[in-house]
Motif scaffolding. Structure first.
Motif, PDB file in Angstrom:
ATOM      1  N   GLY A  48       4.361   0.057  -7.929  1.00  0.00           N
ATOM      2  CA  GLY A  48       4.346  -0.017  -6.476  1.00  0.00           C
ATOM      3  C   GLY A  48       4.704  -1.403  -5.972  1.00  0.00           C
ATOM      4  O   GLY A  48       5.486  -1.554  -5.018  1.00  0.00           O
TER       5      GLY A  48
ATOM      6  N   GLY B 193       0.820  -1.212   0.000  1.00  0.00           N
ATOM      7  CA  GLY B 193       0.000   0.000   0.000  1.00  0.00           C
ATOM      8  C   GLY B 193       0.851   1.259   0.000  1.00  0.00           C
ATOM      9  O   GLY B 193       0.610   2.195  -0.780  1.00  0.00           O
ATOM     10  N   THR B 194       1.859   1.287   0.847  1.00  0.00           N
ATOM     11  CA  THR B 194       2.748   2.459   0.918  1.00  0.00           C
ATOM     12  C   THR B 194       3.500   2.649  -0.393  1.00  0.00           C
ATOM     13  O   THR B 194       3.604   3.766  -0.900  1.00  0.00           O
ATOM     14  CB  THR B 194       3.739   2.298   2.090  1.00  0.00           C
TER      15      THR B 194
ATOM     16  N   GLU C 193      -7.419   0.962  -2.196  1.00  0.00           N
ATOM     17  CA  GLU C 193      -7.358   2.140  -1.323  1.00  0.00           C
ATOM     18  C   GLU C 193      -6.173   3.041  -1.685  1.00  0.00           C
ATOM     19  O   GLU C 193      -6.301   4.265  -1.742  1.00  0.00           O
ATOM     20  CB  GLU C 193      -7.257   1.697   0.134  1.00  0.00           C
ATOM     21  N   ALA C 194      -5.029   2.436  -1.950  1.00  0.00           N
ATOM     22  CA  ALA C 194      -3.844   3.222  -2.312  1.00  0.00           C
ATOM     23  C   ALA C 194      -4.061   3.967  -3.622  1.00  0.00           C
ATOM     24  O   ALA C 194      -3.667   5.128  -3.757  1.00  0.00           O
ATOM     25  CB  ALA C 194      -2.620   2.311  -2.404  1.00  0.00           C
TER      26      ALA C 194
ATOM     27  N   ASP D 254      -6.532   6.806  -2.995  1.00  0.00           N
ATOM     28  CA  ASP D 254      -5.830   7.892  -2.294  1.00  0.00           C
ATOM     29  C   ASP D 254      -5.032   8.761  -3.257  1.00  0.00           C
ATOM     30  O   ASP D 254      -4.806   9.939  -2.990  1.00  0.00           O
ATOM     31  CB  ASP D 254      -4.896   7.332  -1.216  1.00  0.00           C
TER      32      ASP D 254
ATOM     33  N   VAL E  98      -6.231  -3.225  -0.214  1.00  0.00           N
ATOM     34  CA  VAL E  98      -5.100  -2.324   0.055  1.00  0.00           C
ATOM     35  C   VAL E  98      -4.686  -1.604  -1.223  1.00  0.00           C
ATOM     36  O   VAL E  98      -4.445  -0.392  -1.223  1.00  0.00           O
ATOM     37  CB  VAL E  98      -3.916  -3.114   0.667  1.00  0.00           C
TER      38      VAL E  98
ATOM     39  N   ARG F 196       1.199   4.118  -3.021  1.00  0.00           N
ATOM     40  CA  ARG F 196       0.953   5.542  -2.731  1.00  0.00           C
ATOM     41  C   ARG F 196       2.138   6.414  -3.130  1.00  0.00           C
ATOM     42  O   ARG F 196       1.970   7.578  -3.478  1.00  0.00           O
ATOM     43  CB  ARG F 196       0.646   5.728  -1.247  1.00  0.00           C
ATOM     44  N   ASP F 197       3.343   5.856  -3.081  1.00  0.00           N
ATOM     45  CA  ASP F 197       4.553   6.602  -3.417  1.00  0.00           C
ATOM     46  C   ASP F 197       4.739   6.797  -4.927  1.00  0.00           C
ATOM     47  O   ASP F 197       5.596   7.576  -5.337  1.00  0.00           O
ATOM     48  CB  ASP F 197       5.797   5.907  -2.850  1.00  0.00           C
TER      49      ASP F 197
END
Length: 184
Positions: free
Chosen positions: A84, A65-66, A130-131, A134, A127, A69-70
């Motif tokens: 990702g 997820g992180t 959601e990412a 976002d 996940v 998002r990056d």
């Protein structure tokens, strides 16, 4: 040094793999695994909520997820998710390929586990979705991209488990390459 809890969990996993190879997944009970590991069935279920959870589970969702998002929100959803996941894979310690291949081979050869793997990926899909949301992707597009990425990864992992000719990382990259090249 690993804690007693970690050692017990590792022992249960090792014994389960031995028994699954000897007797097949469907021919092995949680009680048999616990007995061979020298623990009670209750202890087994403290570590694993189901027998299937010995083979199916993804502790990497937060990292995935992180990493998604990056990624640049200017990328299309599939490319963003793929980049990702590649990034997350590079951040994680390489798992023991022999053990992962053994676990996934059992899943690939057991129809009930293939279904459990599919339902088990729902958390990872959530996940990823959601990412992507976002980062500005519409919910429907994000859900479709997440589903496509997970389907590709699951297929690649199961196919990889039945062969001996490539490393796990290459199987993951091949799945992501197919998605990105076909999509873009």
């Amino acid at each position: 040094m690993a804690s007693k809890t970690e050692r017990t969990r590792e022992r249960l996993l090792a014994v389960a793999l031995e028994l699954f190879v000897e007797q097949g997944y469907d021919g092995t009970s949680a009680g048999q695994i616990a007995a061979r590991a020298g623990v009670t069935e209750m202890t087994f279920f403290r570590h694993f909520p189901t027998k299937a959870s010995l083979l199916i589970g993804d502790p990497y969702d937060p990292v995935i997820g992180t990493a998604i998002r990056d990624q640049s929100s200017s990328l299309d959803p599939i490319s963003r998710a793929a980049q990702g996941i590649r990034s997350a894979w590079q951040q994680l310690p390489t798992p023991a390929s022999i053990e992962v291949r053994s676990r996934l081979r059992i899943v690939a050869q057991t129809p009930s586990l293939r279904a459990a793997m599919t339902s088990g990926t729902a958390a990872t899909e959530a996940v990823i979705t959601e990412a992507l949301v976002d980062g500005g992707t519409a919910q429907r597009e994000a859900a479709i991209a997440a589903s496509a990425v997970m389907a590709a990864l699951n297929t690649a992992l199961l196919e990889w488990s039945l062969a001996e000719d490539e490393e796990l990382g290459q199987a993951i990259n091949t799945a992501l390459d197919v998605l990105v090249n076909r999509h873009g």
